[in-house]
Design a protein around this motif. Sequence first.
Motif, mmCIF file in Angstrom:
data_model
loop_
_atom_site.group_PDB
_atom_site.id
_atom_site.type_symbol
_atom_site.label_atom_id
_atom_site.label_comp_id
_atom_site.label_asym_id
_atom_site.label_seq_id
_atom_site.Cartn_x
_atom_site.Cartn_y
_atom_site.Cartn_z
ATOM 1 N N MET A 1 0.743 -1.111 -0.022
ATOM 2 C CA MET A 1 -0.032 -0.145 0.111
ATOM 3 C C MET A 1 0.735 1.232 -0.039
ATOM 4 O O MET A 1 1.946 1.158 0.675
ATOM 5 N N LYS A 2 0.542 2.156 -0.724
ATOM 6 C CA LYS A 2 1.225 3.615 -0.754
ATOM 7 C C LYS A 2 0.462 4.613 -0.654
ATOM 8 O O LYS A 2 -0.858 4.824 -1.083
ATOM 9 N N LEU A 3 0.898 5.796 0.052
ATOM 10 C CA LEU A 3 0.089 6.728 0.310
ATOM 11 C C LEU A 3 0.207 7.678 -1.013
ATOM 12 O O LEU A 3 0.983 7.507 -2.011
ATOM 13 N N LEU A 4 -1.139 8.234 -1.452
ATOM 14 C CA LEU A 4 -1.190 9.007 -2.602
ATOM 15 C C LEU A 4 0.156 10.077 -2.662
ATOM 16 O O LEU A 4 0.713 10.574 -1.617
ATOM 17 N N LYS A 5 0.619 10.472 -4.038
ATOM 18 C CA LYS A 5 2.074 11.201 -3.850
ATOM 19 C C LYS A 5 1.768 12.506 -3.473
ATOM 20 O O LYS A 5 2.467 13.241 -3.158
ATOM 21 N N ASN A 6 0.356 13.117 -3.800
ATOM 22 C CA ASN A 6 0.252 14.500 -3.473
ATOM 23 C C ASN A 6 -0.316 15.054 -1.995
ATOM 24 O O ASN A 6 -0.697 15.944 -1.612
ATOM 25 N N ILE A 72 -7.074 4.660 6.538
ATOM 26 C CA ILE A 72 -6.598 5.583 5.585
ATOM 27 C C ILE A 72 -7.317 5.404 4.273
ATOM 28 O O ILE A 72 -7.252 6.200 3.172
ATOM 29 N N GLU A 73 -7.262 3.937 4.064
ATOM 30 C CA GLU A 73 -8.192 3.612 2.681
ATOM 31 C C GLU A 73 -9.405 4.263 2.695
ATOM 32 O O GLU A 73 -9.786 4.869 1.638
ATOM 33 N N GLN A 74 -10.266 3.950 3.692
ATOM 34 C CA GLN A 74 -11.633 4.856 3.706
ATOM 35 C C GLN A 74 -11.585 6.284 3.449
ATOM 36 O O GLN A 74 -12.594 6.811 2.771
ATOM 37 N N PHE A 75 -10.542 6.761 3.745
ATOM 38 C CA PHE A 75 -10.427 8.535 3.767
ATOM 39 C C PHE A 75 -9.620 8.894 2.189
ATOM 40 O O PHE A 75 -9.347 10.074 1.931
ATOM 41 N N ASN A 76 -9.607 7.516 1.554
ATOM 42 C CA ASN A 76 -8.987 7.867 0.147
ATOM 43 C C ASN A 76 -7.529 8.320 0.012
ATOM 44 O O ASN A 76 -7.527 9.213 -0.744
ATOM 45 N N LEU A 77 -6.746 8.076 1.107
ATOM 46 C CA LEU A 77 -5.482 8.457 1.055
ATOM 47 C C LEU A 77 -4.272 7.685 0.484
ATOM 48 O O LEU A 77 -3.212 7.834 0.437
ATOM 49 N N THR A 78 -4.974 6.457 -0.168
ATOM 50 C CA THR A 78 -3.939 5.354 -0.673
ATOM 51 C C THR A 78 -3.861 5.496 -2.187
ATOM 52 O O THR A 78 -4.914 5.819 -2.905
ATOM 53 N N GLU A 79 -2.850 5.085 -2.838
ATOM 54 C CA GLU A 79 -2.861 4.863 -4.328
ATOM 55 C C GLU A 79 -3.928 3.950 -5.042
ATOM 56 O O GLU A 79 -4.307 4.045 -5.955
ATOM 57 N N TYR A 80 -4.305 2.923 -4.172
ATOM 58 C CA TYR A 80 -5.317 1.978 -4.470
ATOM 59 C C TYR A 80 -6.583 2.551 -4.894
ATOM 60 O O TYR A 80 -7.181 2.271 -5.760
ATOM 61 N N HIS A 81 -7.112 3.750 -3.898
ATOM 62 C CA HIS A 81 -8.151 4.361 -4.332
ATOM 63 C C HIS A 81 -8.261 5.343 -5.548
ATOM 64 O O HIS A 81 -8.917 5.730 -6.050
ATOM 65 N N GLU A 82 -6.966 5.821 -5.956
ATOM 66 C CA GLU A 82 -6.712 6.688 -6.913
ATOM 67 C C GLU A 82 -7.172 6.059 -8.250
ATOM 68 O O GLU A 82 -7.583 6.496 -9.329
ATOM 69 N N GLN A 83 -6.532 4.661 -8.245
ATOM 70 C CA GLN A 83 -6.699 4.031 -9.539
ATOM 71 C C GLN A 83 -8.151 3.402 -9.795
ATOM 72 O O GLN A 83 -8.515 2.955 -10.612
#
Length: 84
Positions: A1-6, A72-83
């Motif tokens: 799991m990775k945090l969104l880059k921004n 943090i996934e539920q708050f859409n802070l991970t790259e998984y949710h970005e994709q």
Amino acid sequence: MKLLKNITLSDTGFVFNPGSGDSFSVNPIGLSILKDLQEGKSEEAIKNRVLQEYQTDKETIEKDLYDFLKMIEQFNLTEYHEQA
């Protein structure tokens, strides 16, 4: 799991997602986990670091880390949710 880059993290635990405009506050342990994720560290590496730094049992660390990562996934802070 990775945090969104921004995602922006302050030293005081303030978390800002410029993509959504959402902001959050985390405690020092949460902040260290988020920084580890930004650096690309694995969940296993994060768990091992927290185990070394804090005097608690492995089961508690695993549960709390799992809960934090789900949050943090539920708050859409991970790259998984970005994709998604």
